[in-house]
Design a protein around this motif. Structure first.
Motif, PDB file in Angstrom:
ATOM      1  N   GLU A  59     -12.160 -36.893 -14.041  1.00 29.13           N
ATOM      2  CA  GLU A  59     -11.804 -38.188 -14.639  1.00 29.13           C
ATOM      3  C   GLU A  59     -10.315 -38.397 -14.400  1.00 29.13           C
ATOM      4  OE1 GLU A  59     -12.857 -38.745 -18.749  1.00 29.13           O
ATOM      5  OE2 GLU A  59     -15.011 -38.474 -18.391  1.00 29.13           O
ATOM      6  N   GLU A  61      -6.801 -39.912 -14.798  1.00 29.13           N
ATOM      7  CA  GLU A  61      -6.186 -40.615 -15.933  1.00 29.13           C
ATOM      8  C   GLU A  61      -4.664 -40.635 -15.830  1.00 29.13           C
ATOM      9  OE1 GLU A  61      -7.884 -39.701 -19.735  1.00 29.13           O
ATOM     10  OE2 GLU A  61      -9.911 -39.536 -18.870  1.00 29.13           O
ATOM     11  N   ASP A  90      -9.076 -35.450 -16.779  1.00 23.82           N
ATOM     12  CA  ASP A  90      -9.827 -35.110 -17.993  1.00 23.82           C
ATOM     13  C   ASP A  90     -11.151 -34.479 -17.566  1.00 23.82           C
ATOM     14  OD1 ASP A  90     -11.137 -34.984 -20.409  1.00 23.82           O
ATOM     15  OD2 ASP A  90     -11.424 -37.151 -20.604  1.00 23.82           O
ATOM     16  N   LYS A 107     -15.175 -30.866 -23.063  1.00 26.30           N
ATOM     17  CA  LYS A 107     -13.856 -31.186 -22.540  1.00 26.30           C
ATOM     18  C   LYS A 107     -12.802 -30.137 -22.883  1.00 26.30           C
ATOM     19  CE  LYS A 107     -14.732 -36.185 -22.434  1.00 26.30           C
ATOM     20  NZ  LYS A 107     -14.110 -36.707 -21.196  1.00 26.30           N
TER      21      LYS A 107
END
Ligand code: MG
Length: 203
Positions: A59, A61, A90, A107
């Motif tokens: 992800e 970011e 992420d 996560k």
């Protein structure tokens, strides 16, 4: 680059297009979660593929790096408390995220928060291109213009809940185009003039 944050805060679902691809409604307030400090790694470090997942995702970011101790910061003052911006990934075990119904495990593995390669301050964070490449292939391509809550609104919101300290990191959410990574892959997060964060996945 080395940071000494007291916490890593993340915003979920902060791009219109990503909320759409996840089939989620546009949130009325930022949705927050946290990553443990043991997840933090830097440019060039390896992301370890945990044995508990079959579906490891990137992800891309934009991350905010906090400048100093602050609390209840108005969005109009947020700039004063931001040291700068860096790229972040992420990293998420998507299958565990769906299984658990909350995100701590999915996560929170060691190495699941690569940041870097440097902190850049003299940029407008509301208009930055954000991209993710997997083995050189473009997978995510968006602009922070598509954010639901901009970085100043995020600092206002988070600091109304918890005191922020120097080097604290706030990951501001990912755009659409999320997908899987395999051991051996190279993942690059590129944010406007902030730079390129490169990490390889290993078992
Ligand atoms: Mg995210």
């Amino acid at each position: 680059m080395k940071l000494k944050p007291t916490k890593i805060i993340c915003v979920g679902l902060n791009y219109h297009e990503h909320a759409k691809e996840m089939g989620m409604a546009i949130p009325k307030e930022p949705v927050l979660f946290m990553k443990p400090l043991t997840a933090l790694i830097y440019d060039g470090d390896s992301i370890v593929y945990p044995k508990q997942t079959q579906d490891l995702h990137y992800e891309a970011e934009l991350a905010i790096v906090i400048k100093d101790h602050c609390r209840n910061v108005a969005k109009t003052d947020a700039k004063k408390h931001i040291q700068g911006y860096t790229c972040a990934n992420d990293v998420t075990a998507r299958d565990l995220q769906k299984l658990d119904g909350q995100w701590t495990r999915a996560k929170g593995f060691d190495t699941f928060c690569p940041v870097g390669p440097k902190i850049v301050s003299d940029i407008d964070p509301t208009k930055l291109e954000i991209k993710c490449y997997l083995n050189g292939e473009l997978k995510q391509s968006s602009n922070t213009l598509d954010m639901i809550f901009d970085v100043y609104e995020i600092v206002e919101f988070v600091s109304s809940i918890m005191t922020l300290e120097k080097d604290d990191l706030i990951l501001t959410g990912t755009p659409s185009g999320i997908g899987s990574m395999q051991a051996g892959d190279e993942v690059v997060v590129e944010v406007g003039r902030v730079g390129r964060l490169r990490n390889r996945i290993r078992k």
